[in-house]
Scaffold this motif. Structure first.
Motif, short mmCIF file in Angstrom:
data_model
loop_
_atom_site.label_atom_id
_atom_site.label_comp_id
_atom_site.label_asym_id
_atom_site.label_seq_id
_atom_site.Cartn_x
_atom_site.Cartn_y
_atom_site.Cartn_z
N ARG A 56 0.83 -1.22 0.00
CA ARG A 56 0.00 0.00 0.00
C ARG A 56 0.86 1.26 0.00
NH1 ARG A 56 -5.91 -0.26 0.09
NH2 ARG A 56 -6.29 -2.45 0.46
N GLU A 100 -5.32 3.59 4.72
CA GLU A 100 -4.72 2.37 4.17
C GLU A 100 -4.51 1.33 5.27
OE1 GLU A 100 -4.32 2.20 0.91
OE2 GLU A 100 -4.92 4.30 0.66
N CYS A 157 -6.30 -2.48 5.46
CA CYS A 157 -5.54 -3.74 5.58
C CYS A 157 -5.94 -4.55 6.81
CB CYS A 157 -4.04 -3.46 5.66
SG CYS A 157 -3.31 -2.91 4.11
#
Lengths: 330, 330
Positions: free
Chosen positions: A191, A222, A226
């Motif tokens: 990412r 981000e 995740c």
């Protein structure tokens, strides 16, 4: 004409928001806000804090035209909620009240830290704790006899659990994976390289910027994205939730039936943050009732102005949090 | 006259250090360093990295006068170890070798990251890992076939366990105590207020500075001073030791009989850091023999120059770590 006209202001990073209204009903309408205006130009801050001249230059024309439009002839009470007042407001305290008295005939001026207007907007004049979490993080609480604050120390000294904190921790985990150090996350590395390019170039993308906290915070979503599949990302968000609960617990009254609310842009991270946050707040503050924020900082400024104008302010005054001054009538 | 004359350079934050010598003995003396000079003026870095013109402007007169004094008539080999070469050295690679060939008749030029000169200074041309820890932190290792590095990402993205990292963690713990948050340390708060004044003023003492990492690192010795009696301070140093061992473990060869050394100003923190560091290194790197550094980065630069001049360099080349180029004879 009643003497209950007020001007409520929220001065923040995206500009100035202003409401004119009356605290009691009169021939021209019921009590409450009557008009609203927004300026997209953030008020300058200098070495003495918020620049009073720059604030007044924007505020006075907005106040005058709003008062004329809404038929609120005299603005007796002004409340200004401002970012950074707690540490940066000396020039404002020295110059704003006199200028408002001269120019608008104002009788009562209150300056409130933005964390206080956020508090009042969220909970009204009730005891409790509010965590305001965005790029930075600050918690404010009161038992109605005094204010307490926790954190808000900025991205190097604190703001633990904030967007900048989460994003920074995520980028550190990405670079740990790059180096082969323990605690690394390959998904966060992927990412980070999507967002910022090859890892080697990351320092050059962060350090030269003057808005480093915002750059770090831009990576926080981000980390949330995740968290479902990556235990490192999930652990970062769990730690952030724990830090937020630490700050709430430090300012929340121990007794009574305090309320606790979280406000600010970090709520947009969604369940990956909000689920652990709910658990940590319940664990650390079993005495507090979790509520959603009723309103925003401008609503808090309006509420403070209304209560001041009607002599019903029950919240405590405090030089650095909520500073109220009465001016001799002119 | 032998063709083994060399110039070895260490360019760092406190200036330029230069040695002239020969790699083999000749009529005028035995092999080794013959003269040494120091300039207190750090070489400028710009957007293209280290400024080659500024480096040469200082280096050429020092090299010429040292060569004359020591009777080393021709400097065939030059090694420049420079801070930030790994990410900042493109201008240097493009311009330095040609200029040294033109001005001094140099035939071989090597540019080494300061972490590599620190490595070679500490361990010589042996396999192992070196952690260079001061305000920042970087680990470099080699199995003699390739270089590995870990961390060195700066105070926001990494440098985990460095002086800036320890100082920052100490100040966070101080402010936690100030706020009444969990994880606070009253002794660190007392130290922080002695060093920086009242806690409320701390953000104003840190954020406006351009040398923020150094300001944070200045508090690291206070954390060490508190560690004997304060469990929060002791925990910070234990975590720092663990981070240092993480970085060492990421770069240390798994097989053979690698050596591991720690260098840099952080060693001055003494036992409160060094005791947990020894334990963590032993736990994470049971295969490695812990040694003291033999010498400093300038010694490393001299060793690289000597080995290059005698054709006996056994350490691997690498564009970003140790870059060697041979020039056509003029």
């Amino acid at each position: 004409m009643s003497g209950a006209g007020f001007l409520a202001v929220d001065s923040g990073g995206s500009g100035l928001r202003v409401v004119v209204g009356t605290a009691v009903g009169d021939g021209s309408g019921p009590p409450g806000p009557r008009g609203r205006r927004v300026s997209g130009e953030p008020v300058r801050t200098g070495p003495r804090g918020i620049d009073p001249g720059h604030l007044l230059g924007q505020l006075l024309p907005m106040a005058r035209s709003l008062a004329e439009e809404t038929g609120v002839a005299r603005l007796d009470t002004v409340v200004v909620g401002a970012a950074g007042l707690a540490t940066l407001g000396d020039a404002l305290r020295a110059e704003l009240p006199g200028a408002l008295a001269r120019e608008l005939g104002v009788r009562t001026v209150a300056l409130a830290a933005d964390a206080v207007t956020a508090y009042v907007g969220a909970l009204g004049p009730r005891a409790g704790a509010v965590v305001a979490a965005g790029t930075g993080l600050i918690a404010v609480g009161t038992d109605l006899s005094r204010w307490r604050r926790a954190d808000g120390w900025g991205h190097l000294l604190g703001d633990c659990g904030s967007g900048a904190w989460i994003g920074r921790a995520g980028l550190e985990a990405a670079l740990r994976a790059h180096d082969g150090r323990e605690g690394g996350s390959a998904p966060l590395l992927a990412r980070a390289e999507e967002c910022f390019g090859p890892a080697e170039g990351l320092p050059g993308r962060v350090y030269p910027r003057s808005d480093r906290p915002a750059v770090l915070a831009s990576f926080a979503p981000e980390v949330a994205a995740c968290a479902a599949d990556d235990p490192v990302a999930a652990r970062i968000l769990r730690s952030a939730a724990r830090h937020m609960a630490d700050s709430a617990a430090a300012v929340c009254p121990a007794g009574g039936e305090p309320r606790v609310a979280v406000t600010g842009g970090l709520l947009r991270m969604g369940d990956p943050l909000l689920v652990p946050l709910g658990e940590e707040l319940a664990r650390r503050l079993p005495q507090a009732r979790r509520t959603s924020a009723e309103g925003d900082p401008l609503d808090g400024s309006v509420r403070l102005a209304t209560d001041l104008a009607t002599g019903s302010l029950t919240l405590p005054s405090d030089e650095r949090m909520l500073w109220v001054t009465s001016l001799p009538s002119g």
